[in-house]
Design a protein around this motif. Sequence first.
Motif, PDB file in Angstrom:
ATOM      1  N   LEU A   1      -0.276   2.566  28.584  1.00 25.46           N
ATOM      2  CA  LEU A   1      -1.113   1.554  29.208  1.00 25.46           C
ATOM      3  C   LEU A   1      -0.805   0.206  28.558  1.00 25.46           C
ATOM      4  O   LEU A   1       0.032   0.118  27.660  1.00 25.46           O
ATOM      5  CB  LEU A   1      -2.590   1.922  29.044  1.00 25.46           C
ATOM      6  CG  LEU A   1      -3.010   3.276  29.621  1.00 25.46           C
ATOM      7  CD1 LEU A   1      -4.459   3.576  29.277  1.00 25.46           C
ATOM      8  CD2 LEU A   1      -2.812   3.305  31.125  1.00 25.46           C
ATOM      9  N   SER A   2      -1.465  -0.847  28.994  1.00 24.46           N
ATOM     10  CA  SER A   2      -1.142  -2.190  28.505  1.00 24.46           C
ATOM     11  C   SER A   2      -1.273  -2.305  26.990  1.00 24.46           C
ATOM     12  O   SER A   2      -0.452  -2.966  26.339  1.00 24.46           O
ATOM     13  CB  SER A   2      -2.055  -3.214  29.185  1.00 24.46           C
ATOM     14  OG  SER A   2      -3.418  -2.934  28.925  1.00 24.46           O
ATOM     15  N   ALA A   3      -2.276  -1.658  26.413  1.00 20.42           N
ATOM     16  CA  ALA A   3      -2.471  -1.738  24.964  1.00 20.42           C
ATOM     17  C   ALA A   3      -1.291  -1.152  24.204  1.00 20.42           C
ATOM     18  O   ALA A   3      -0.944  -1.612  23.109  1.00 20.42           O
ATOM     19  CB  ALA A   3      -3.765  -1.015  24.572  1.00 20.42           C
ATOM     20  N   HIS A   4      -0.643  -0.136  24.770  1.00 23.49           N
ATOM     21  CA  HIS A   4       0.491   0.499  24.094  1.00 23.49           C
ATOM     22  C   HIS A   4       1.727  -0.412  24.135  1.00 23.49           C
ATOM     23  O   HIS A   4       2.495  -0.466  23.173  1.00 23.49           O
ATOM     24  CB  HIS A   4       0.778   1.853  24.739  1.00 23.49           C
ATOM     25  CG  HIS A   4      -0.420   2.750  24.778  1.00 23.49           C
ATOM     26  ND1 HIS A   4      -1.067   3.069  25.950  1.00 23.49           N
ATOM     27  CD2 HIS A   4      -1.120   3.350  23.786  1.00 23.49           C
ATOM     28  CE1 HIS A   4      -2.097   3.843  25.689  1.00 23.49           C
ATOM     29  NE2 HIS A   4      -2.161   4.026  24.388  1.00 23.49           N
ATOM     30  N   TYR A   5       1.899  -1.133  25.249  1.00 22.12           N
ATOM     31  CA  TYR A   5       2.990  -2.106  25.318  1.00 22.12           C
ATOM     32  C   TYR A   5       2.758  -3.241  24.319  1.00 22.12           C
ATOM     33  O   TYR A   5       3.688  -3.717  23.668  1.00 22.12           O
ATOM     34  CB  TYR A   5       3.111  -2.672  26.736  1.00 22.12           C
ATOM     35  CG  TYR A   5       3.787  -1.729  27.708  1.00 22.12           C
ATOM     36  CD1 TYR A   5       5.175  -1.600  27.731  1.00 22.12           C
ATOM     37  CD2 TYR A   5       3.043  -0.968  28.599  1.00 22.12           C
ATOM     38  CE1 TYR A   5       5.801  -0.740  28.626  1.00 22.12           C
ATOM     39  CE2 TYR A   5       3.655  -0.101  29.494  1.00 22.12           C
ATOM     40  CZ  TYR A   5       5.037   0.012  29.496  1.00 22.12           C
ATOM     41  OH  TYR A   5       5.655   0.869  30.375  1.00 22.12           O
ATOM     42  N   GLU A   6       1.510  -3.671  24.185  1.00 19.08           N
ATOM     43  CA  GLU A   6       1.204  -4.741  23.238  1.00 19.08           C
ATOM     44  C   GLU A   6       1.478  -4.303  21.807  1.00 19.08           C
ATOM     45  O   GLU A   6       1.992  -5.085  20.994  1.00 19.08           O
ATOM     46  CB  GLU A   6      -0.263  -5.154  23.409  1.00 19.08           C
ATOM     47  CG  GLU A   6      -0.542  -5.841  24.744  1.00 19.08           C
ATOM     48  CD  GLU A   6      -2.025  -6.026  25.006  1.00 19.08           C
ATOM     49  OE1 GLU A   6      -2.825  -5.640  24.121  1.00 19.08           O
ATOM     50  OE2 GLU A   6      -2.384  -6.550  26.083  1.00 19.08           O
ATOM     51  N   GLU A   7       1.139  -3.068  21.470  1.00 22.94           N
ATOM     52  CA  GLU A   7       1.409  -2.555  20.122  1.00 22.94           C
ATOM     53  C   GLU A   7       2.910  -2.458  19.883  1.00 22.94           C
ATOM     54  O   GLU A   7       3.406  -2.798  18.799  1.00 22.94           O
ATOM     55  CB  GLU A   7       0.746  -1.187  19.955  1.00 22.94           C
ATOM     56  CG  GLU A   7       0.858  -0.597  18.557  1.00 22.94           C
ATOM     57  CD  GLU A   7       0.111  -1.411  17.513  1.00 22.94           C
ATOM     58  OE1 GLU A   7       0.505  -1.351  16.331  1.00 22.94           O
ATOM     59  OE2 GLU A   7      -0.852  -2.108  17.888  1.00 22.94           O
ATOM     60  N   ALA A   8       3.650  -2.017  20.892  1.00 21.81           N
ATOM     61  CA  ALA A   8       5.105  -1.933  20.769  1.00 21.81           C
ATOM     62  C   ALA A   8       5.723  -3.315  20.581  1.00 21.81           C
ATOM     63  O   ALA A   8       6.685  -3.482  19.818  1.00 21.81           O
ATOM     64  CB  ALA A   8       5.692  -1.247  22.001  1.00 21.81           C
ATOM     65  N   ASP A   9       5.170  -4.329  21.268  1.00 18.76           N
ATOM     66  CA  ASP A   9       5.671  -5.703  21.117  1.00 18.76           C
ATOM     67  C   ASP A   9       5.543  -6.181  19.672  1.00 18.76           C
ATOM     68  O   ASP A   9       6.433  -6.865  19.148  1.00 18.76           O
ATOM     69  CB  ASP A   9       4.897  -6.650  22.038  1.00 18.76           C
ATOM     70  CG  ASP A   9       5.234  -6.454  23.507  1.00 18.76           C
ATOM     71  OD1 ASP A   9       6.264  -5.806  23.797  1.00 18.76           O
ATOM     72  OD2 ASP A   9       4.466  -6.934  24.363  1.00 18.76           O
ATOM     73  N   LYS A  10       4.438  -5.832  19.009  1.00 21.65           N
ATOM     74  CA  LYS A  10       4.241  -6.237  17.618  1.00 21.65           C
ATOM     75  C   LYS A  10       5.292  -5.600  16.707  1.00 21.65           C
ATOM     76  O   LYS A  10       5.811  -6.243  15.788  1.00 21.65           O
ATOM     77  CB  LYS A  10       2.840  -5.841  17.156  1.00 21.65           C
ATOM     78  CG  LYS A  10       1.723  -6.566  17.879  1.00 21.65           C
ATOM     79  CD  LYS A  10       0.360  -6.045  17.428  1.00 21.65           C
ATOM     80  CE  LYS A  10      -0.764  -6.726  18.212  1.00 21.65           C
ATOM     81  NZ  LYS A  10      -2.101  -6.188  17.819  1.00 21.65           N
ATOM     82  N   ILE A  11       5.623  -4.342  16.970  1.00 23.29           N
ATOM     83  CA  ILE A  11       6.619  -3.647  16.156  1.00 23.29           C
ATOM     84  C   ILE A  11       8.003  -4.266  16.357  1.00 23.29           C
ATOM     85  O   ILE A  11       8.742  -4.508  15.401  1.00 23.29           O
ATOM     86  CB  ILE A  11       6.633  -2.143  16.502  1.00 23.29           C
ATOM     87  CG1 ILE A  11       5.296  -1.503  16.110  1.00 23.29           C
ATOM     88  CG2 ILE A  11       7.794  -1.434  15.817  1.00 23.29           C
ATOM     89  CD1 ILE A  11       5.135  -0.080  16.570  1.00 23.29           C
ATOM     90  N   VAL A  12       8.359  -4.562  17.613  1.00 18.71           N
ATOM     91  CA  VAL A  12       9.656  -5.181  17.904  1.00 18.71           C
ATOM     92  C   VAL A  12       9.754  -6.546  17.232  1.00 18.71           C
ATOM     93  O   VAL A  12      10.775  -6.895  16.624  1.00 18.71           O
ATOM     94  CB  VAL A  12       9.862  -5.315  19.426  1.00 18.71           C
ATOM     95  CG1 VAL A  12      11.075  -6.175  19.738  1.00 18.71           C
ATOM     96  CG2 VAL A  12      10.023  -3.933  20.061  1.00 18.71           C
TER      97      VAL A  12
END
Length: 450
Positions: free
Chosen positions: A23-34
């Motif tokens: 969901l959107s929250a998981h993409y946002e968390e992945a963006d922080k890691i990248v």
Amino acid sequence: CLVCFLLIEKRFKEREGLKGVPLSAHYEEADKIVAALLLLAGDATGDADDGYISDADALVLLGVIQQHFMSDVRVSTVLGGVGDAARLREISDAKGTAAAATGGAKSRQWLEDNGSCIDHIYVGDSTAPQAGRGAFARRPIGRGDVVVPMPMLHTRKGRGAMNRNPSGYVEKDGFNPPTSADRQLFYNYQFGHANSSVMLFPVNAGVVVNHSGDKPNTKLRWSATDERTQEVLRRSVEDLNEKEHVSLVLDLVATEDIAAGQEIFFDYGREWEGAWNDHVDSWEPLPATGGGGIPISSRVISEMNEDKFNEAYWEWSDDHFTACDFDDADEYVDMHGPVPDYVDQAGFAYVAVSDERGPCQIVRGDEAAGTFTIAYLSLDSRETELVPENDEYDGAVPYLELVAVFPANRLAFEGKPGRLDQHAPSRFLHEIGIPDDIFPGHWKDLDPDA
């Protein structure tokens, strides 16, 4: 409604087959890691001298994070396609993992060639008699333009799934012809064909577009741009019923120029119009029943909720009760001992008590302050205060809890199950017709003469 979407998201998260879908929250968390990895790896050259670690070490670090520190499989799913440092930089250039996964932002020309505008309409009070709400053009729409694409969900087992009484369901070739009296009101929002068991339900604002047999300004057409729609239209009825989730798109296309603010109509079909005219001609007001002569009418319940401080409505009737949305911050007082006479214990018993919403009873009201004093039954003492097992509370002693100051906006009058006009044998029930000239012939699995 917001509650509907919250429930959908909750079920989405809990469904076994969707646990890996981000969901959107998981993409946002992945963006922080990248972003953190790119900061460590330095600039686009990948030279360790320009960063703290090399590109190779950044990928090793990503693997360690995924294996040992990432508890949510959905975040891991988002990052699963990162195989080299170049992909990390592609994600950064695309402004995030979500945009990178979809190929980034589309050009205006691409959108005009492949997209469909979904905000051409808004919902308002219909100009058609007895129609309630309707759809109106937000801006001018040209003849031949798509007014709104309507994603449709296939209803498994078709018309038989619309039965209110599950015990009456008998599977026969994927279809169970229900009696009219046993169908849910949900049936009125289904799209179908008189000679088919296939039923489709729209999942956007297209569901509020009303019927006009005389002056429709739109028509139905299967989407020509949605590839999945063309594939679904080739499937057999049996194949549709075997799949748990099937969706396709019906476009609502303007048949004339439509002005901004003009109401949108399409033709539901001759069968629907004939059934509606018969219903109107034979309709009679329902009799008054219950306390205070309250008729079993959804409109009356709505009017009651516009006048909550009218004491004539506070006592439960055979047809209505009071429901409250509870909050952990409510200050309540436990009232152990015999339940007072003014509490309708039987009424509390028939509705399952939940932590957030349940039946309540008005003790007094303060219209100036916009609050009530309400009472509700608690069964939290089930384990310690037992009574005979055959009692109406299933072995628990109920006791009252009073809330002295309860906001009126969290209280509502509701119809008792089975008592509103939506359950009356004379209620209107008919699917919306999909025109014969666009309906797949191999979906016509019912005998029109049966």
